[in-house]
Design a protein around this motif. Structure first.
Motif, PDB file in Angstrom:
ATOM      1  N   LYS A   1      25.500  40.259  40.982  1.00 31.75           N
ATOM      2  CA  LYS A   1      24.614  39.866  42.074  1.00 31.75           C
ATOM      3  C   LYS A   1      25.227  40.247  43.424  1.00 31.75           C
ATOM      4  N   THR A   2      26.535  40.025  43.558  1.00 36.18           N
ATOM      5  CA  THR A   2      27.229  40.410  44.794  1.00 36.18           C
ATOM      6  C   THR A   2      27.169  41.911  44.998  1.00 36.18           C
ATOM      7  N   ALA A   3      27.402  42.668  43.929  1.00 35.02           N
ATOM      8  CA  ALA A   3      27.361  44.133  44.026  1.00 35.02           C
ATOM      9  C   ALA A   3      25.961  44.617  44.395  1.00 35.02           C
ATOM     10  N   LYS A   4      24.953  43.934  43.898  1.00 35.79           N
ATOM     11  CA  LYS A   4      23.574  44.364  44.146  1.00 35.79           C
ATOM     12  C   LYS A   4      23.115  44.027  45.560  1.00 35.79           C
ATOM     13  N   THR A   5      23.555  42.897  46.087  1.00 40.11           N
ATOM     14  CA  THR A   5      23.089  42.451  47.403  1.00 40.11           C
ATOM     15  C   THR A   5      23.969  42.943  48.550  1.00 40.11           C
ATOM     16  N   LYS A   6      25.288  43.054  48.301  1.00 36.84           N
ATOM     17  CA  LYS A   6      26.203  43.418  49.384  1.00 36.84           C
ATOM     18  C   LYS A   6      26.868  44.778  49.191  1.00 36.84           C
ATOM     19  N   GLY A   7      26.592  45.392  48.067  1.00 36.64           N
ATOM     20  CA  GLY A   7      27.204  46.686  47.789  1.00 36.64           C
ATOM     21  C   GLY A   7      28.444  46.524  46.942  1.00 36.64           C
ATOM     22  N   VAL A   8      28.645  47.457  46.032  1.00 39.57           N
ATOM     23  CA  VAL A   8      29.732  47.330  45.062  1.00 39.57           C
ATOM     24  C   VAL A   8      31.101  47.431  45.719  1.00 39.57           C
ATOM     25  N   LEU A   9      31.193  48.120  46.876  1.00 38.42           N
ATOM     26  CA  LEU A   9      32.490  48.311  47.516  1.00 38.42           C
ATOM     27  C   LEU A   9      33.083  47.010  48.048  1.00 38.42           C
ATOM     28  N   VAL A  10      32.247  45.998  48.237  1.00 40.15           N
ATOM     29  CA  VAL A  10      32.757  44.718  48.723  1.00 40.15           C
ATOM     30  C   VAL A  10      33.678  44.060  47.692  1.00 40.15           C
ATOM     31  N   LEU A  11      33.568  44.494  46.436  1.00 41.54           N
ATOM     32  CA  LEU A  11      34.392  43.942  45.365  1.00 41.54           C
ATOM     33  C   LEU A  11      35.748  44.637  45.242  1.00 41.54           C
ATOM     34  N   GLU A  12      35.919  45.749  45.941  1.00 42.21           N
ATOM     35  CA  GLU A  12      37.086  46.603  45.730  1.00 42.21           C
ATOM     36  C   GLU A  12      38.404  45.860  45.895  1.00 42.21           C
ATOM     37  N   SER A  13      38.555  45.103  46.972  1.00 46.48           N
ATOM     38  CA  SER A  13      39.815  44.400  47.218  1.00 46.48           C
ATOM     39  C   SER A  13      40.045  43.292  46.194  1.00 46.48           C
ATOM     40  N   HIS A  14      38.973  42.709  45.691  1.00 45.66           N
ATOM     41  CA  HIS A  14      39.100  41.630  44.711  1.00 45.66           C
ATOM     42  C   HIS A  14      39.489  42.168  43.338  1.00 45.66           C
ATOM     43  N   ILE A  15      39.050  43.376  43.038  1.00 48.45           N
ATOM     44  CA  ILE A  15      39.342  43.977  41.732  1.00 48.45           C
ATOM     45  C   ILE A  15      40.817  44.319  41.595  1.00 48.45           C
ATOM     46  N   GLU A  16      41.442  44.735  42.696  1.00 39.37           N
ATOM     47  CA  GLU A  16      42.830  45.181  42.640  1.00 39.37           C
ATOM     48  C   GLU A  16      43.783  44.077  42.199  1.00 39.37           C
ATOM     49  N   ASP A  17      43.502  42.853  42.593  1.00 36.26           N
ATOM     50  CA  ASP A  17      44.364  41.738  42.202  1.00 36.26           C
ATOM     51  C   ASP A  17      43.487  40.513  41.929  1.00 36.26           C
ATOM     52  N   PRO A  18      42.811  40.497  40.777  1.00 31.06           N
ATOM     53  CA  PRO A  18      41.860  39.411  40.485  1.00 31.06           C
ATOM     54  C   PRO A  18      42.466  38.014  40.534  1.00 31.06           C
ATOM     55  N   GLU A  19      43.737  37.905  40.126  1.00 28.55           N
ATOM     56  CA  GLU A  19      44.360  36.589  40.057  1.00 28.55           C
ATOM     57  C   GLU A  19      44.604  36.000  41.439  1.00 28.55           C
ATOM     58  N   SER A  20      44.619  36.868  42.472  1.00 25.82           N
ATOM     59  CA  SER A  20      44.801  36.382  43.840  1.00 25.82           C
ATOM     60  C   SER A  20      43.483  36.343  44.606  1.00 25.82           C
ATOM     61  N   SER A  21      42.429  36.812  43.989  1.00 26.32           N
ATOM     62  CA  SER A  21      41.123  36.865  44.645  1.00 26.32           C
ATOM     63  C   SER A  21      40.501  35.472  44.727  1.00 26.32           C
ATOM     64  N   GLU A  22      40.074  35.097  45.921  1.00 31.13           N
ATOM     65  CA  GLU A  22      39.418  33.800  46.095  1.00 31.13           C
ATOM     66  C   GLU A  22      38.095  33.751  45.340  1.00 31.13           C
ATOM     67  N   PHE A  23      37.475  34.909  45.178  1.00 32.65           N
ATOM     68  CA  PHE A  23      36.213  34.973  44.445  1.00 32.65           C
ATOM     69  C   PHE A  23      36.442  34.723  42.955  1.00 32.65           C
ATOM     70  N   PHE A  24      37.359  35.467  42.362  1.00 36.00           N
ATOM     71  CA  PHE A  24      37.596  35.328  40.924  1.00 36.00           C
ATOM     72  C   PHE A  24      38.331  34.034  40.570  1.00 36.00           C
ATOM     73  N   LYS A  25      39.049  33.457  41.527  1.00 32.74           N
ATOM     74  CA  LYS A  25      39.713  32.183  41.280  1.00 32.74           C
ATOM     75  C   LYS A  25      38.715  31.066  40.971  1.00 32.74           C
ATOM     76  N   LYS A  26      37.472  31.270  41.393  1.00 35.49           N
ATOM     77  CA  LYS A  26      36.438  30.267  41.125  1.00 35.49           C
ATOM     78  C   LYS A  26      36.101  30.189  39.638  1.00 35.49           C
ATOM     79  N   PHE A  27      36.539  31.214  38.897  1.00 32.55           N
ATOM     80  CA  PHE A  27      36.323  31.255  37.447  1.00 32.55           C
ATOM     81  C   PHE A  27      37.684  31.129  36.778  1.00 32.55           C
TER      82      PHE A  27
END
Length: 230
Positions: free
Chosen positions: A31-57
Motif C-alpha cells: 500500500k505504501t509503495a502504491k500510494t507514495k512510490g516504491v522508492l520511499v521503501l529503499e532506506s527501510h529495505i537496507e536495514d529492516p531491523e532498524s527501520s521504524e516501519f518494519f519494527k511495527k511488525f
C-alpha cells in the motif's frame, strides 16, 4: 544437524498469529509503495531491523531469514524489476534452491537412521563370534553371551525407528513449514506485480496458507483496517 535437532525442541514459530502479521506487513508495504512510490521503501529495505516501519511488525522483523527474503525482492522492485513473470521465475528458482538446501539435514539424519539396524546386525555378529569362541562353556554363560549379541540388534532397531528416524521427520517438517512461509510471500509479490490491489495480493497469499494456520477473511480484514503506514 545439531541446530536442526535443537530446533525441533522449540515451539513452532510459524503460527496463525505469525501469518497474520506477515500478511499485514506485506499489505502495508504494498500500500505504501502504491500510494507514495516504491522508492520511499529503499532506506527501510537496507536495514529492516532498524527501520521504524518494519519494527511495527515485531514478529516478522526478528525472523532474519524471512525478513531478508522479503526485503531482497522489494529491493529488486525498487531497482525497476516489475515484470511479474520474470520475478516469479526467479522466486521459483530461489525456492527450489532453498528446498534442496533445507532438506540436506533431514536427509543426513535419515541416512544415519537407515544405517543403525545394519550396525546392530554387525554388533550381533560380533557377539556370535565371541559366543562361538566360548562354545565349551556351560549353557548359563553361553546364554548371557547370546543375549548380549542380540542387544546389539535391539539397540540398532530401537535407535533407528524409535529416535533417529522420527527426529529426521520432525526436522523435515520444520523445513517444510519455513518453505511454506516463503511460498506465501512469493504469491503476494507476484500478485502485486501483476497489478492487483494490495488487499487482493495478500488475499491471494492467504488462500495458500494451510487451514490450521490460515486466518479467516474477516480476521484478516479487521487487521488490515488498522495496518500501520509509513
Amino acid at each position: 544437524v545439531i541446530s536442526g535437532v535443537l530446533g525441533v525442541l522449540k515451539a513452532d514459530k510459524y503460527t496463525k498469529s505469525f501469518y497474520i502479521d506477515l500478511l499485514v506487513m506485506m499489505y502495508a508495504t504494498f500500500k505504501t509503495a502504491k500510494t507514495k512510490g516504491v522508492l520511499v521503501l529503499e532506506s527501510h529495505i537496507e536495514d529492516p531491523e532498524s527501520s521504524e516501519f518494519f519494527k511495527k511488525f515485531d514478529t516478522i522483523v526478528h525472523d532474519h531469514h524471512v525478513m531478508e527474503f522479503f526485503a531482497d525482492y522489494l529491493r529488486l522492485i525498487t531497482m525497476g524489476t516489475t515484470n511479474a513473470t520474470q520475478m516469479e521465475d526467479l522466486l521459483n528458482a530461489e525456492l527450489d534452491a532453498h528446498h534442496k538446501e533445507a532438506h540436506q539435514v533431514p536427509t543426513a539424519i535419515s541416512s544415519v537412521a537407515d544405517g543403525m539396524p545394519a550396525l546392530g546386525i554387525v554388533a550381533a555378529v560380533l557377539g556370535v563370534i565371541i559366543t562361538m569362541g566360548a562354545i565349551d562353556q556351560p549353557p548359563a554363560i553361553l546364554g548371557k553371551l547370546i543375549g548380549a549379541a542380540l542387544v546389539g540388534t535391539f539397540l540398532g532397531v530401537l535407535m533407528s525407528y524409535g529416535f533417529i528416524a522420527p527426529t529426521a521427520t520432525a526436522v523435515n517438517a520444520r523445513a517444510e513449514a519455513e518453505g511454506r512461509v516463503y511460498e506465501v510471500i512469493k504469491i503476494a509479490i507476484v500478485a502485486y506485480l501483476q497489478g492487483h490491489a494490495p488487499a487482493v495480493a495478500v488475499e491471494f497469499a492467504r488462500k495458500t496458507i494451510f487451514h490450521e494456520f490460515r486466518p479467516s477473511f474477516g480476521e484478516l480484514e479487521e487487521k488490515l483496517q488498522s495496518a500501520p503506514t509509513l
